[in-house]
Design a protein around this motif. Sequence first.
Motif, PDB file in Angstrom:
ATOM      1  N   PHE A   1       0.891  -1.293   0.188  1.00  0.00           N
ATOM      2  CA  PHE A   1      -0.037  -0.030   0.092  1.00  0.00           C
ATOM      3  C   PHE A   1       0.929   1.294   0.038  1.00  0.00           C
ATOM      4  N   LYS A   2       1.994   1.185   0.723  1.00  0.00           N
ATOM      5  CA  LYS A   2       2.934   2.475   0.813  1.00  0.00           C
ATOM      6  C   LYS A   2       3.500   2.613  -0.481  1.00  0.00           C
ATOM      7  N   GLU A   3       3.915   1.614  -1.214  1.00  0.00           N
ATOM      8  CA  GLU A   3       4.470   1.762  -2.377  1.00  0.00           C
ATOM      9  C   GLU A   3       3.521   2.311  -3.678  1.00  0.00           C
ATOM     10  N   ALA A   4       2.214   1.878  -3.589  1.00  0.00           N
ATOM     11  CA  ALA A   4       1.161   2.040  -4.293  1.00  0.00           C
ATOM     12  C   ALA A   4       0.737   3.703  -4.308  1.00  0.00           C
ATOM     13  N   VAL A   5       0.839   4.052  -3.269  1.00  0.00           N
ATOM     14  CA  VAL A   5       0.370   5.779  -3.234  1.00  0.00           C
ATOM     15  C   VAL A   5       0.985   6.598  -3.958  1.00  0.00           C
ATOM     16  N   SER A   6       2.272   6.353  -4.344  1.00  0.00           N
ATOM     17  CA  SER A   6       3.123   7.110  -5.205  1.00  0.00           C
ATOM     18  C   SER A   6       3.159   6.725  -6.833  1.00  0.00           C
ATOM     19  N   LEU A   7       2.351   5.846  -6.990  1.00  0.00           N
ATOM     20  CA  LEU A   7       2.331   5.155  -8.597  1.00  0.00           C
ATOM     21  C   LEU A   7       0.966   5.806  -9.322  1.00  0.00           C
ATOM     22  N   PRO A   8       1.184   6.124 -10.451  1.00  0.00           N
ATOM     23  CA  PRO A   8      -0.121   6.366 -11.103  1.00  0.00           C
ATOM     24  C   PRO A   8      -0.842   5.104 -11.297  1.00  0.00           C
ATOM     25  N   PRO A   9      -2.114   5.246 -11.520  1.00  0.00           N
ATOM     26  CA  PRO A   9      -2.910   3.999 -11.771  1.00  0.00           C
ATOM     27  C   PRO A   9      -2.469   2.871 -12.453  1.00  0.00           C
ATOM     28  N   ALA A  10      -1.931   2.928 -13.659  1.00  0.00           N
ATOM     29  CA  ALA A  10      -1.110   1.683 -14.505  1.00  0.00           C
ATOM     30  C   ALA A  10      -0.037   0.974 -13.887  1.00  0.00           C
ATOM     31  N   PRO A  11       0.972   1.852 -13.494  1.00  0.00           N
ATOM     32  CA  PRO A  11       1.861   1.219 -12.570  1.00  0.00           C
ATOM     33  C   PRO A  11       1.615   0.452 -11.323  1.00  0.00           C
ATOM     34  N   ARG A  12       0.430   1.341 -10.473  1.00  0.00           N
ATOM     35  CA  ARG A  12       0.074   0.679  -9.542  1.00  0.00           C
ATOM     36  C   ARG A  12      -0.627  -0.756  -9.779  1.00  0.00           C
ATOM     37  N   ALA A  13      -1.485  -0.811 -10.756  1.00  0.00           N
ATOM     38  CA  ALA A  13      -2.099  -2.086 -11.041  1.00  0.00           C
ATOM     39  C   ALA A  13      -1.146  -3.168 -11.349  1.00  0.00           C
ATOM     40  N   ARG A  14      -0.011  -2.681 -12.041  1.00  0.00           N
ATOM     41  CA  ARG A  14       1.238  -3.732 -12.390  1.00  0.00           C
ATOM     42  C   ARG A  14       1.887  -4.091 -10.865  1.00  0.00           C
ATOM     43  N   LEU A  15       1.939  -3.136 -10.311  1.00  0.00           N
ATOM     44  CA  LEU A  15       2.579  -3.463  -8.819  1.00  0.00           C
ATOM     45  C   LEU A  15       1.663  -4.787  -8.144  1.00  0.00           C
ATOM     46  N   LEU A  16       0.416  -4.455  -7.979  1.00  0.00           N
ATOM     47  CA  LEU A  16      -0.380  -5.508  -7.441  1.00  0.00           C
ATOM     48  C   LEU A  16      -0.499  -6.595  -8.347  1.00  0.00           C
ATOM     49  N   TYR A  17      -0.573  -6.618  -9.762  1.00  0.00           N
ATOM     50  CA  TYR A  17      -0.426  -7.912 -10.420  1.00  0.00           C
ATOM     51  C   TYR A  17       0.792  -8.658 -10.439  1.00  0.00           C
ATOM     52  N   ASP A  18       1.714  -7.993 -10.216  1.00  0.00           N
ATOM     53  CA  ASP A  18       3.278  -8.611 -10.095  1.00  0.00           C
ATOM     54  C   ASP A  18       3.497  -9.212  -8.637  1.00  0.00           C
ATOM     55  N   SER A  19       2.587  -8.656  -7.695  1.00  0.00           N
ATOM     56  CA  SER A  19       2.792  -9.113  -6.099  1.00  0.00           C
ATOM     57  C   SER A  19       2.639 -10.764  -6.133  1.00  0.00           C
ATOM     58  N   GLU A  20       3.675 -11.218  -5.519  1.00  0.00           N
ATOM     59  CA  GLU A  20       3.918 -12.742  -5.403  1.00  0.00           C
ATOM     60  C   GLU A  20       3.013 -13.044  -4.137  1.00  0.00           C
ATOM     61  N   PHE A  21       3.077 -12.337  -3.133  1.00  0.00           N
ATOM     62  CA  PHE A  21       2.306 -12.529  -2.064  1.00  0.00           C
ATOM     63  C   PHE A  21       0.810 -12.517  -2.062  1.00  0.00           C
ATOM     64  N   ILE A  22       0.381 -11.575  -3.000  1.00  0.00           N
ATOM     65  CA  ILE A  22      -1.063 -11.240  -3.179  1.00  0.00           C
ATOM     66  C   ILE A  22      -1.330 -12.489  -3.923  1.00  0.00           C
ATOM     67  N   GLU A  23      -0.830 -12.946  -5.048  1.00  0.00           N
ATOM     68  CA  GLU A  23      -0.984 -14.109  -5.873  1.00  0.00           C
ATOM     69  C   GLU A  23      -1.260 -15.381  -5.068  1.00  0.00           C
ATOM     70  N   LYS A  24      -0.158 -15.445  -4.059  1.00  0.00           N
ATOM     71  CA  LYS A  24      -0.427 -16.770  -3.303  1.00  0.00           C
ATOM     72  C   LYS A  24      -1.480 -16.720  -2.257  1.00  0.00           C
TER      73      LYS A  24
END
Length: 193
Positions: free
Chosen positions: A86-109
């Motif tokens: 969440f802290k990293e996502a705050v500073s990212l525009p929507p597309a990179p923020r979505a990519r951050l979530l998509y690439d998150s290994e712990f979210i996927e697991k």
Amino acid sequence: SDEFLSSIPRPVHSLIFLCSAAIFHRARDEEESSMSEYTGYGDQEPVLWFKQTIGHACGLMALLHCLANGEATNSVLPGSELDNLFKEAVSLPPAPRARLLYDSEFIEKAHMAAAIEGSSIVPSAADPVGFHYIAFVKDERQHLWELNGSTKGPVDRGFLGDEDLLSRRALDMSVGSFPAGEDIGVSIVALTG
């Protein structure tokens, strides 16, 4: 009913609303067509919104929107992977923020672990989406927000004040705008303190 609502511990800080895709589209398509794509980012934004790019993850997105905003942020363990995301996502525009979530290994697991423990069949990416999960959250300024990762962005539903999300007014401002009827199945999950 009011009797049922009075049995839920209060205050309720956020809601997850589940409805069929048909109900969702009847209630929101016109509004969605007139919206602009959300481009906000930074700690001055009133809410942290994620565009959904993970297939069949509407429930996960709604839960993340509830945990990332409002009073529920106090339930996220400081220094945890979720807190750091969440802290990293705050500073990212929507597309990179979505990519951050998509690439998150712990979210996927976590998402896959929850999916295989459920009682329904895990859908394939090609299966049509039959339902929408929508988060309703009250921000620090006491505004009610509708957060749905499959739309163009967050929607400010207006000032709620001291009322919690199960007050009659809050329900009218949130789920009350969806069509009702005997043949319509909906569910609401209330997140309390």
